[in-house]
Design a protein around this motif. Sequence first.
Motif, PDB file in Angstrom:
ATOM      1  N   SER A  93     -50.456 123.613 101.072  1.00 45.92           N
ATOM      2  CA  SER A  93     -51.869 123.969 101.156  1.00 45.92           C
ATOM      3  C   SER A  93     -52.162 124.916 102.316  1.00 45.92           C
ATOM      4  CB  SER A  93     -52.716 122.703 101.302  1.00 45.92           C
ATOM      5  OG  SER A  93     -52.552 121.881 100.163  1.00 45.92           O
ATOM      6  N   GLU A  94     -51.395 124.840 103.382  1.00 43.90           N
ATOM      7  CA  GLU A  94     -51.630 125.720 104.528  1.00 43.90           C
ATOM      8  C   GLU A  94     -50.892 127.039 104.402  1.00 43.90           C
ATOM      9  OE1 GLU A  94     -50.633 123.694 108.083  1.00 43.90           O
ATOM     10  OE2 GLU A  94     -52.338 122.294 107.987  1.00 43.90           O
ATOM     11  N   ASN A  95     -50.086 127.201 103.369  1.00 46.43           N
ATOM     12  CA  ASN A  95     -49.246 128.391 103.249  1.00 46.43           C
ATOM     13  C   ASN A  95     -49.603 129.278 102.070  1.00 46.43           C
ATOM     14  OD1 ASN A  95     -47.418 127.473 105.398  1.00 46.43           O
ATOM     15  ND2 ASN A  95     -46.864 125.888 103.928  1.00 46.43           N
ATOM     16  N   ILE A  96     -50.487 128.828 101.193  1.00 38.80           N
ATOM     17  CA  ILE A  96     -50.836 129.575  99.985  1.00 38.80           C
ATOM     18  C   ILE A  96     -52.343 129.744  99.938  1.00 38.80           C
ATOM     19  CG2 ILE A  96     -50.749 129.600  97.468  1.00 38.80           C
ATOM     20  CD1 ILE A  96     -48.232 127.907  97.625  1.00 38.80           C
ATOM     21  N   TRP A  97     -52.781 130.931  99.615  1.00 31.60           N
ATOM     22  CA  TRP A  97     -54.210 131.221  99.547  1.00 31.60           C
ATOM     23  C   TRP A  97     -54.656 131.296  98.087  1.00 31.60           C
ATOM     24  CZ3 TRP A  97     -57.195 135.256  97.554  1.00 31.60           C
ATOM     25  CH2 TRP A  97     -58.536 135.287  97.959  1.00 31.60           C
ATOM     26  N   GLY A  98     -55.736 130.575  97.765  1.00 31.09           N
ATOM     27  CA  GLY A  98     -56.338 130.693  96.440  1.00 31.09           C
ATOM     28  C   GLY A  98     -55.861 129.692  95.420  1.00 31.09           C
ATOM     29  N   GLU A  99     -55.093 128.678  95.795  1.00 34.62           N
ATOM     30  CA  GLU A  99     -54.625 127.697  94.816  1.00 34.62           C
ATOM     31  C   GLU A  99     -55.813 126.880  94.306  1.00 34.62           C
ATOM     32  OE1 GLU A  99     -54.050 125.621  98.832  1.00 34.62           O
ATOM     33  OE2 GLU A  99     -54.217 127.628  97.981  1.00 34.62           O
ATOM     34  N   ALA A 100     -55.853 126.664  92.974  1.00 34.50           N
ATOM     35  CA  ALA A 100     -57.002 125.971  92.389  1.00 34.50           C
ATOM     36  C   ALA A 100     -56.630 125.175  91.141  1.00 34.50           C
ATOM     37  CB  ALA A 100     -58.093 126.987  92.038  1.00 34.50           C
ATOM     38  N   GLY A 101     -55.338 124.889  90.928  1.00 34.30           N
ATOM     39  CA  GLY A 101     -54.923 124.257  89.684  1.00 34.30           C
ATOM     40  C   GLY A 101     -54.401 122.853  89.876  1.00 34.30           C
ATOM     41  N   ASN A 102     -53.583 122.435  88.921  1.00 36.48           N
ATOM     42  CA  ASN A 102     -52.909 121.138  88.979  1.00 36.48           C
ATOM     43  C   ASN A 102     -51.492 121.321  88.451  1.00 36.48           C
ATOM     44  OD1 ASN A 102     -53.123 121.136  86.084  1.00 36.48           O
ATOM     45  ND2 ASN A 102     -55.200 120.311  86.293  1.00 36.48           N
ATOM     46  N   GLN A 103     -50.762 120.222  88.288  1.00 39.51           N
ATOM     47  CA  GLN A 103     -49.374 120.352  87.876  1.00 39.51           C
ATOM     48  C   GLN A 103     -49.237 120.900  86.465  1.00 39.51           C
ATOM     49  OE1 GLN A 103     -46.708 119.970  89.991  1.00 39.51           O
ATOM     50  NE2 GLN A 103     -45.734 121.016  88.268  1.00 39.51           N
ATOM     51  N   LEU A 104     -50.192 120.587  85.587  1.00 40.36           N
ATOM     52  CA  LEU A 104     -50.130 121.112  84.220  1.00 40.36           C
ATOM     53  C   LEU A 104     -50.278 122.624  84.210  1.00 40.36           C
ATOM     54  CD1 LEU A 104     -49.993 120.722  81.174  1.00 40.36           C
ATOM     55  CD2 LEU A 104     -52.472 120.328  81.174  1.00 40.36           C
ATOM     56  N   THR A 105     -51.274 123.150  84.930  1.00 46.07           N
ATOM     57  CA  THR A 105     -51.447 124.607  84.972  1.00 46.07           C
ATOM     58  C   THR A 105     -50.243 125.277  85.631  1.00 46.07           C
ATOM     59  OG1 THR A 105     -52.661 124.436  87.080  1.00 46.07           O
ATOM     60  CG2 THR A 105     -53.948 124.384  85.040  1.00 46.07           C
ATOM     61  N   CYS A 106     -49.648 124.603  86.608  1.00 47.76           N
ATOM     62  CA  CYS A 106     -48.447 125.133  87.259  1.00 47.76           C
ATOM     63  C   CYS A 106     -47.302 125.221  86.254  1.00 47.76           C
ATOM     64  CB  CYS A 106     -48.078 124.249  88.441  1.00 47.76           C
ATOM     65  SG  CYS A 106     -46.751 124.895  89.486  1.00 47.76           S
ATOM     66  N   ASN A 107     -47.121 124.168  85.449  1.00 42.08           N
ATOM     67  CA  ASN A 107     -46.070 124.173  84.433  1.00 42.08           C
ATOM     68  C   ASN A 107     -46.289 125.266  83.399  1.00 42.08           C
ATOM     69  OD1 ASN A 107     -44.749 122.009  85.599  1.00 42.08           O
ATOM     70  ND2 ASN A 107     -45.746 120.480  84.302  1.00 42.08           N
ATOM     71  N   ILE A 108     -47.527 125.454  82.987  1.00 41.69           N
ATOM     72  CA  ILE A 108     -47.825 126.473  81.973  1.00 41.69           C
ATOM     73  C   ILE A 108     -47.520 127.869  82.509  1.00 41.69           C
ATOM     74  CG2 ILE A 108     -49.683 127.544  80.641  1.00 41.69           C
ATOM     75  CD1 ILE A 108     -50.949 124.764  80.412  1.00 41.69           C
ATOM     76  N   GLN A 109     -47.923 128.132  83.745  1.00 36.36           N
ATOM     77  CA  GLN A 109     -47.641 129.443  84.321  1.00 36.36           C
ATOM     78  C   GLN A 109     -46.146 129.687  84.450  1.00 36.36           C
ATOM     79  OE1 GLN A 109     -48.496 130.100  88.501  1.00 36.36           O
ATOM     80  NE2 GLN A 109     -49.232 132.183  88.092  1.00 36.36           N
ATOM     81  N   GLY A 110     -45.415 128.704  84.952  1.00 40.54           N
ATOM     82  CA  GLY A 110     -43.962 128.859  85.069  1.00 40.54           C
ATOM     83  C   GLY A 110     -43.299 129.061  83.725  1.00 40.54           C
ATOM     84  N   PHE A 111     -43.772 128.322  82.716  1.00 42.08           N
ATOM     85  CA  PHE A 111     -43.243 128.470  81.356  1.00 42.08           C
ATOM     86  C   PHE A 111     -43.462 129.888  80.845  1.00 42.08           C
ATOM     87  CE2 PHE A 111     -43.592 128.406  76.777  1.00 42.08           C
ATOM     88  CZ  PHE A 111     -42.574 127.571  76.359  1.00 42.08           C
ATOM     89  N   MET A 112     -44.662 130.439  81.039  1.00 40.40           N
ATOM     90  CA  MET A 112     -44.977 131.788  80.557  1.00 40.40           C
ATOM     91  C   MET A 112     -44.129 132.841  81.267  1.00 40.40           C
ATOM     92  SD  MET A 112     -49.125 131.433  80.284  1.00 40.40           S
ATOM     93  CE  MET A 112     -49.388 133.148  79.787  1.00 40.40           C
ATOM     94  N   ILE A 113     -43.932 132.675  82.581  1.00 45.62           N
ATOM     95  CA  ILE A 113     -43.130 133.652  83.317  1.00 45.62           C
ATOM     96  C   ILE A 113     -41.674 133.603  82.867  1.00 45.62           C
ATOM     97  CG2 ILE A 113     -42.225 134.250  85.598  1.00 45.62           C
ATOM     98  CD1 ILE A 113     -44.881 133.393  86.791  1.00 45.62           C
ATOM     99  N   GLN A 114     -41.124 132.399  82.743  1.00 48.57           N
ATOM    100  CA  GLN A 114     -39.725 132.276  82.345  1.00 48.57           C
ATOM    101  C   GLN A 114     -39.499 132.830  80.943  1.00 48.57           C
ATOM    102  OE1 GLN A 114     -36.973 131.763  83.694  1.00 48.57           O
ATOM    103  NE2 GLN A 114     -35.620 131.368  81.962  1.00 48.57           N
ATOM    104  N   TYR A 115     -40.342 132.411  79.995  1.00 41.57           N
ATOM    105  CA  TYR A 115     -40.156 132.896  78.624  1.00 41.57           C
ATOM    106  C   TYR A 115     -40.390 134.403  78.537  1.00 41.57           C
ATOM    107  CZ  TYR A 115     -40.954 133.971  73.766  1.00 41.57           C
ATOM    108  OH  TYR A 115     -40.883 134.568  72.525  1.00 41.57           O
ATOM    109  N   GLY A 116     -41.500 134.871  79.097  1.00 44.03           N
ATOM    110  CA  GLY A 116     -41.828 136.289  78.980  1.00 44.03           C
ATOM    111  C   GLY A 116     -40.813 137.183  79.656  1.00 44.03           C
ATOM    112  N   THR A 117     -40.369 136.808  80.848  1.00 36.13           N
ATOM    113  CA  THR A 117     -39.421 137.649  81.584  1.00 36.13           C
ATOM    114  C   THR A 117     -38.064 137.688  80.908  1.00 36.13           C
ATOM    115  OG1 THR A 117     -40.570 137.108  83.650  1.00 36.13           O
ATOM    116  CG2 THR A 117     -38.354 138.042  83.819  1.00 36.13           C
ATOM    117  N   LEU A 118     -37.524 136.511  80.576  1.00 37.35           N
ATOM    118  CA  LEU A 118     -36.198 136.486  79.954  1.00 37.35           C
ATOM    119  C   LEU A 118     -36.220 137.135  78.578  1.00 37.35           C
ATOM    120  CD1 LEU A 118     -33.283 135.652  80.195  1.00 37.35           C
ATOM    121  CD2 LEU A 118     -33.883 133.381  79.334  1.00 37.35           C
TER     122      LEU A 118
END
Length: 355
Positions: A93-118
């Motif tokens: 929390s002290e190292n990231i600016w603008g965080e506003a989600g939860n673990q589900l939104t975090c998982n969805i974003q990571g999933f989209m980056i991994q699938y889209g990039t690869l």
Amino acid sequence: MRTNNNNYLIYGLTTAQEKILAVAPKCTSPLSIVGSFYVVYKILSRDRSLDRVGLNIRNCYTDLLLGVCSADFISSIAYFLSTWPIPKDTVYSENIWGEAGNQLTCNIQGFMIQYGTLSSIMYTCSLSLHFLLRIRYKWSPSRLAAKTHPMMHFSCICIPLGSAILAWCKTLYNPTLNCCFMRSYPSMCGTADTDACIRGANAKWYMLSMYQVPVFVGLFFIIGAMMMIYFCLWRQDQQMSSFRAEDECRLSKQAFWLACQYVAAFCVAFVPISVITIAVNVFKNAMFEFALVYSILTPLQGFLNAIVYSNDLRNQLQHLCDRYRSLVATAVEELSRIENLKTWPFKFLKKSTVA
């Protein structure tokens, strides 16, 4: 300057630097989103137009490009979200600016980056292989469509999808500098001197095998394919191609130049990732400058692909217009000749009567 407790993330980031890292992807990602959507729309509208006039034609090159841009569209949306999906109640929390989600939104974003990039990497490799088979080995479009393209599409969709699902199941999607991606939580956990990981144990090995290695392999494969095409065309020029039609040589060079432009777009987005990966492993710390370059360039491939495709589309339209004008001129000349043949006997009889 904020304190970085337990050496989580980057050492000594200021609040201004945190904001820059959070905002940078939001500046370049919209370009890629719009560019990818433009290419997808143009390709699909072209196919619908051909279907309306009864021409059910599938273009292998545009099918692969459609896959590249669809993957770029997905990953660009994830990059645009930046720090928003990161959970608010973490040790970062002290190292990231603008965080506003939860673990589900975090998982969805990571999933989209991994699938889209690869998927984008694999589709770009497939596009390079397509040009290699067409130019060097003279495969026909029908042969490509029947033998290689079904397997290409299957691999470019299923392998990234499987890796993204595996990373989700292994709880690898955790906060990084400005997005959620594969990382142990807390950072640097699981060693002899630190506590056990809460999430994402052995994340660095998954990151290496499912992201970093594919990037390096993709770069070497694409560069190798382009070199093979180049030397093939160079040998043909050295032989002065008395056995090949001039138009065929010209079309091969145009296809090679088009492939080089797509490769350049890929390199702009992914070469910095490779350099940054090596630098982080050497310096054992992710520098702010490296992270900023990564945040700016990585989402840009879709935008660069749109520029290449629009130039290619304009060249195709110009070529079609030139062919149309040539056909019209030929038809007019032929009609004039036929008309002269029709009136020739009457002109002869008229001259005979006067005589």
